[in-house]
Motif scaffolding. Structure first.
Motif, short mmCIF file in Angstrom:
data_model
loop_
_atom_site.label_atom_id
_atom_site.label_comp_id
_atom_site.label_asym_id
_atom_site.label_seq_id
_atom_site.Cartn_x
_atom_site.Cartn_y
_atom_site.Cartn_z
N SER A 1 0.81 -1.21 0.00
CA SER A 1 0.00 0.00 0.00
C SER A 1 0.85 1.26 0.00
N SER A 2 2.10 1.16 0.44
CA SER A 2 2.95 2.33 0.50
C SER A 2 4.39 1.95 0.15
N LEU A 3 4.97 2.69 -0.77
CA LEU A 3 6.36 2.47 -1.16
C LEU A 3 7.17 3.70 -0.79
N THR A 4 8.40 3.49 -0.35
CA THR A 4 9.28 4.60 -0.03
C THR A 4 10.51 4.56 -0.92
N LEU A 5 11.06 5.72 -1.16
CA LEU A 5 12.25 5.86 -1.99
C LEU A 5 13.34 6.49 -1.14
N THR A 6 14.51 5.83 -1.08
CA THR A 6 15.63 6.34 -0.31
C THR A 6 16.91 6.20 -1.14
N LEU A 7 17.92 6.96 -0.78
CA LEU A 7 19.23 6.78 -1.39
C LEU A 7 19.88 5.56 -0.75
N ALA A 8 20.59 4.77 -1.54
CA ALA A 8 21.23 3.56 -1.03
C ALA A 8 22.64 3.46 -1.59
N THR A 9 23.57 2.98 -0.77
CA THR A 9 24.95 2.81 -1.23
C THR A 9 25.16 1.48 -1.92
N ALA A 10 24.23 0.53 -1.70
CA ALA A 10 24.31 -0.79 -2.33
C ALA A 10 22.97 -1.48 -2.15
N PRO A 11 22.69 -2.51 -2.95
CA PRO A 11 21.41 -3.22 -2.78
C PRO A 11 21.42 -4.10 -1.53
N GLU A 12 20.23 -4.38 -1.03
CA GLU A 12 20.06 -5.37 0.03
C GLU A 12 20.14 -6.75 -0.64
N PRO A 13 20.43 -7.81 0.12
CA PRO A 13 20.60 -9.13 -0.49
C PRO A 13 19.44 -9.60 -1.37
N ALA A 14 18.19 -9.31 -1.01
CA ALA A 14 17.04 -9.80 -1.78
C ALA A 14 16.58 -8.81 -2.86
N ASP A 15 17.23 -7.68 -3.00
CA ASP A 15 16.79 -6.66 -3.94
C ASP A 15 16.98 -7.07 -5.39
N VAL B 1 17.85 -5.53 -9.00
CA VAL B 1 18.60 -4.36 -9.45
C VAL B 1 18.18 -4.00 -10.86
N VAL B 2 17.79 -2.75 -11.04
CA VAL B 2 17.46 -2.22 -12.37
C VAL B 2 18.51 -1.18 -12.68
N GLU B 3 19.18 -1.34 -13.82
CA GLU B 3 20.23 -0.40 -14.19
C GLU B 3 19.97 0.10 -15.61
N ALA B 4 20.06 1.41 -15.78
CA ALA B 4 19.85 2.02 -17.10
C ALA B 4 20.64 3.32 -17.18
N GLU B 5 21.39 3.47 -18.22
CA GLU B 5 22.13 4.71 -18.49
C GLU B 5 22.99 5.14 -17.29
N GLY B 6 23.57 4.17 -16.59
CA GLY B 6 24.44 4.48 -15.46
C GLY B 6 23.72 4.77 -14.16
N ALA B 7 22.41 4.62 -14.14
CA ALA B 7 21.61 4.83 -12.92
C ALA B 7 21.13 3.49 -12.40
N ARG B 8 21.12 3.34 -11.07
CA ARG B 8 20.71 2.10 -10.46
C ARG B 8 19.51 2.31 -9.53
N VAL B 9 18.55 1.38 -9.63
CA VAL B 9 17.40 1.35 -8.74
C VAL B 9 17.38 -0.02 -8.11
N TYR B 10 17.28 -0.05 -6.79
CA TYR B 10 17.20 -1.30 -6.03
C TYR B 10 15.76 -1.44 -5.55
N LEU B 11 15.16 -2.60 -5.84
CA LEU B 11 13.76 -2.85 -5.50
C LEU B 11 13.66 -4.02 -4.53
N ASP B 12 12.99 -3.80 -3.39
CA ASP B 12 12.78 -4.95 -2.51
C ASP B 12 11.76 -5.86 -3.21
N PRO B 13 11.61 -7.11 -2.75
CA PRO B 13 10.75 -8.06 -3.47
C PRO B 13 9.32 -7.58 -3.69
N VAL B 14 8.72 -6.91 -2.72
CA VAL B 14 7.35 -6.42 -2.87
C VAL B 14 7.31 -5.30 -3.91
#
Length: 95
Positions: free
Chosen positions: A37-51, A53-66
């Motif tokens: 029901s609610s997603l949060t966006l934060t800066l991260a220095t690295a992904p969590e183990p279950a994340d 990883v989406v990478e495009a044009e040198g940008a990285r997004v880490y997504l938890d399983p949900v």
């Protein structure tokens, strides 16, 4: 899988350029509490183990399983207001 627009990729690169490890830094989208029901966006220095990883044009997004499930058919866009504050917007992917 979540896709990034060119605007989102640039915004993420700008946000992470001053991070301690810019080569691994990205933004992390995670679920809050039970369910998606609610997603949060934060800066991260690295992904969590279950994340996912989406990478495009040198940008990285880490997504938890949900978040990865909720956003799998979405696109992340970004814009800035008159004061230069960045905002992200989740949209349906274009076919």
């Amino acid at each position: 899988m979540l896709t990034l627009t060119a605007n989102a990729a640039q915004a993420i690169r700008d946000l992470t350029s001053s991070a301690p490890e810019p080569s691994q830094s990205g933004i992390r989208i995670s679920s809050q509490g039970e369910g998606a029901s609610s997603l949060t966006l934060t800066l991260a220095t690295a992904p969590e183990p279950a994340d996912e990883v989406v990478e495009a044009e040198g940008a990285r997004v880490y997504l938890d399983p949900v978040a990865a499930t909720v956003l799998e058919d979405k696109s992340l866009d970004a814009g800035a207001d008159d004061q230069g504050s960045v905002s992200f917007l989740v949209k349906e992917q274009m076919a």
